[in-house]
Design a protein around this motif. Structure first.
Motif, PDB file in Angstrom:
ATOM      1  N   LEU A   1      48.526  48.978  44.883  1.00  0.00           N
ATOM      2  CA  LEU A   1      48.994  47.458  44.945  1.00  0.00           C
ATOM      3  C   LEU A   1      48.957  47.102  46.543  1.00  0.00           C
ATOM      4  O   LEU A   1      49.828  47.968  47.428  1.00  0.00           O
ATOM      5  CB  LEU A   1      50.259  47.292  44.400  1.00  0.00           C
TER       6      LEU A   1
ATOM      7  N   ILE B   1      39.257  46.257  40.895  1.00  0.00           N
ATOM      8  CA  ILE B   1      39.083  46.984  39.605  1.00  0.00           C
ATOM      9  C   ILE B   1      37.428  47.114  39.400  1.00  0.00           C
ATOM     10  O   ILE B   1      36.952  45.890  39.085  1.00  0.00           O
ATOM     11  CB  ILE B   1      39.909  46.427  38.411  1.00  0.00           C
TER      12      ILE B   1
ATOM     13  N   GLU C   1      44.382  41.750  47.824  1.00  0.00           N
ATOM     14  CA  GLU C   1      43.561  42.143  46.782  1.00  0.00           C
ATOM     15  C   GLU C   1      43.551  43.543  46.138  1.00  0.00           C
ATOM     16  O   GLU C   1      43.060  44.475  46.899  1.00  0.00           O
ATOM     17  CB  GLU C   1      41.987  41.366  46.960  1.00  0.00           C
ATOM     18  N   ALA C   2      43.671  43.490  44.924  1.00  0.00           N
ATOM     19  CA  ALA C   2      43.035  44.985  44.369  1.00  0.00           C
ATOM     20  C   ALA C   2      41.987  44.867  43.560  1.00  0.00           C
ATOM     21  O   ALA C   2      41.983  43.980  42.613  1.00  0.00           O
ATOM     22  CB  ALA C   2      44.292  45.400  43.565  1.00  0.00           C
TER      23      ALA C   2
ATOM     24  N   THR D   1      37.425  52.594  39.426  1.00  0.00           N
ATOM     25  CA  THR D   1      38.157  52.153  40.444  1.00  0.00           C
ATOM     26  C   THR D   1      38.793  53.287  40.996  1.00  0.00           C
ATOM     27  O   THR D   1      39.217  54.504  40.293  1.00  0.00           O
ATOM     28  CB  THR D   1      39.246  51.332  39.509  1.00  0.00           C
TER      29      THR D   1
ATOM     30  N   ARG E   1      46.278  39.852  44.126  1.00  0.00           N
ATOM     31  CA  ARG E   1      45.221  39.104  43.409  1.00  0.00           C
ATOM     32  C   ARG E   1      44.427  40.566  42.780  1.00  0.00           C
ATOM     33  O   ARG E   1      44.296  41.546  43.419  1.00  0.00           O
ATOM     34  CB  ARG E   1      44.253  38.377  44.159  1.00  0.00           C
ATOM     35  N   PHE E   2      44.193  40.503  41.640  1.00  0.00           N
ATOM     36  CA  PHE E   2      43.528  41.392  40.891  1.00  0.00           C
ATOM     37  C   PHE E   2      41.936  40.891  40.813  1.00  0.00           C
ATOM     38  O   PHE E   2      41.967  39.718  39.962  1.00  0.00           O
ATOM     39  CB  PHE E   2      43.987  41.955  39.634  1.00  0.00           C
ATOM     40  N   ARG E   3      41.059  41.480  41.291  1.00  0.00           N
ATOM     41  CA  ARG E   3      39.647  41.284  40.943  1.00  0.00           C
ATOM     42  C   ARG E   3      38.987  42.294  40.357  1.00  0.00           C
ATOM     43  O   ARG E   3      39.000  43.571  40.392  1.00  0.00           O
ATOM     44  CB  ARG E   3      39.025  41.175  42.385  1.00  0.00           C
TER      45      ARG E   3
ATOM     46  N   VAL F   1      45.626  51.750  40.308  1.00  0.00           N
ATOM     47  CA  VAL F   1      45.181  51.139  41.299  1.00  0.00           C
ATOM     48  C   VAL F   1      46.136  50.840  42.511  1.00  0.00           C
ATOM     49  O   VAL F   1      47.473  50.853  41.973  1.00  0.00           O
ATOM     50  CB  VAL F   1      44.477  49.824  41.172  1.00  0.00           C
TER      51      VAL F   1
END
Length: 388
Positions: free
Chosen positions: A65, A29, A26-27, A42, A226-228, A63
């Motif tokens: 990865l 933001i 998970e990344a 971020t 996953r980008f949150r 960000v």
């Protein structure tokens, strides 16, 4: 009946097995809403400290990865996917949701830069002029590794970026680490979002033809990235009143001098108080009264006896404000938050003029005339809530 039960159990086991084969990183933001602007909070991607002393990431959203993978890199292969190969995801929309109200909104994410550290045993496998992309900041090297930074001009559907390295006769067993990207988030208008915490999630599968395509891999520690997206909305409002203070004196038309020597009862006692307002999102307005009434107005109390009269309060704002779709022209204000008026600026208002109207009507004025010399007073608080 038994066969139906057995069939259901088999389906459940299959679903669990499928889920167990997904490894997600998970990344996160994050942003802070300041007025109508989303400010990036971020943490910067690791590669930002490597290229141009951080200047390569200036004013960019970046960000890390959460993925590490291995592949057998063959720079002489006829299959580009056997080389250092990256295809970033196309611009995609994701749904945001207010965690308190359930309200939803849509934003999108588009990718532009990508950086990775690539190991090698015999000879580097990364070239200086990638195909379909552009090198940004050169190639950083160290003991048996290279770190590159590439960017694409097509952020809607980025093409595959491929290393142009040639001449290495070895097939290198390379590890890809310190992966990071820059991206452009397209947020909804902050004024349209209800106060509270907002979150949204988008999953990018890793693999051939998937969200993040790194070519032909030997192994990877994430099959989904996953980008949150997470941020808090807290709207602001500013209201300025005249410098003479908040004490208001109600007088008849023409002031008292023109009414002193007549038996005619003034048709009203009133005062119009100017204000200046700054707001960029819907806000509520309501009253708190020292002497409340059943009519939801405030009351003024005589200093000679227990006699009271109701005093109304209304607000007027310019045409850039509406309430229930109507102009805010002498909009009556009522006591208690459950009776609040919701006022919406049709655009961000800066130093907009407005007026508060305080009034005792003719019936109340006639009652007050029965007690000559009495002074009527009461505290009326106007509450502006930027986060109704």
């Amino acid at each position: 009946m038994k066969s139906l039960i057995q069939g259901t159990l088999c389906l459940c086991v299959a679903a669990l097995a499928t889920t167990a084969n997904v490894w997600a990183g998970e990344a996160l933001i994050t942003a802070q809403v300041q007025g109508s602007t989303f400010v990036n909070t971020t943490p910067k991607a690791s590669y930002c400290n490597i290229f141009a002393s951080g200047r390569s990431c200036q004013n960019l959203w970046t960000v890390d990865l959460p993925v590490t993978y291995r592949k057998l890199v063959d720079v002489r292969s006829g299959d580009d996917r056997d080389k250092v190969y990256i295809k970033l995801p196309p611009r995609q929309a994701l749904t945001l949701q207010n965690q308190s109200t359930g309200q939803t909104a849509t934003m999108s994410i588009a990718f532009q830069d990508v950086s990775q550290r690539v190991s090698y045993l015999h000879e580097r496998v990364v070239g200086t002029r990638p195909i379909n992309c552009t090198a940004n900041g050169g190639l950083i090297g160290g003991p048996r590794y290279s770190q590159f930074l590439w960017y694409t001009t097509n952020t809607t559907n980025p093409p595959a970026c491929i290393s142009d390295k040639a001449g290495n006769a070895q097939v290198e067993d390379s590890e890809f680490t310190l992966s990071g990207v820059s991206f452009r988030p397209e947020f909804p208008a902050a004024a349209s979002l209800a106060p509270g915490r907002w979150e949204g999630v988008i999953d990018y599968p890793v693999g051939m033809g998937q969200g993040f395509d790194f070519g032909n891999l030997v192994s990877t520690d994430a099959s989904v990235i996953r980008f949150r997206v997470r941020f808090e909305v807290l709207h602001e409002i500013r209201v300025d009143f005249p410098a003479h203070g908040t004490q208001v004196e109600l007088t008849p038309d023409g002031k008292w001098d023109t009414n002193r020597n007549t038996s005619r009862v003034p048709r009203r006692l009133y005062h119009d108080s100017p204000l200046r307002l700054w707001a960029g999102s819907p806000f509520s307005v309501y009253l708190a009264c020292e002497y409340p009434s059943v009519t939801r107005d405030c009351i003024l109390q005589s200093d000679l006896n227990t006699h009271r009269v109701p005093a109304s309060v209304a607000i007027s704002l310019p045409g850039s404000f509406v309430s229930d779709g109507q102009p805010v022209a002498r909009l009556p204000l009522l006591e208690r938050v459950e009776n609040a008026r919701i006022i919406t600026p049709t655009a961000t208002a800066t130093n907009a003029p407005g007026t508060l109207h305080f009034e005792v009507d003719g019936a109340g004025t006639a009652q007050m005339q029965r007690y000559p010399g009495a002074k009527y007073s009461g505290a009326i608080t106007i509450i502006y809530d930027a986060n109704p």
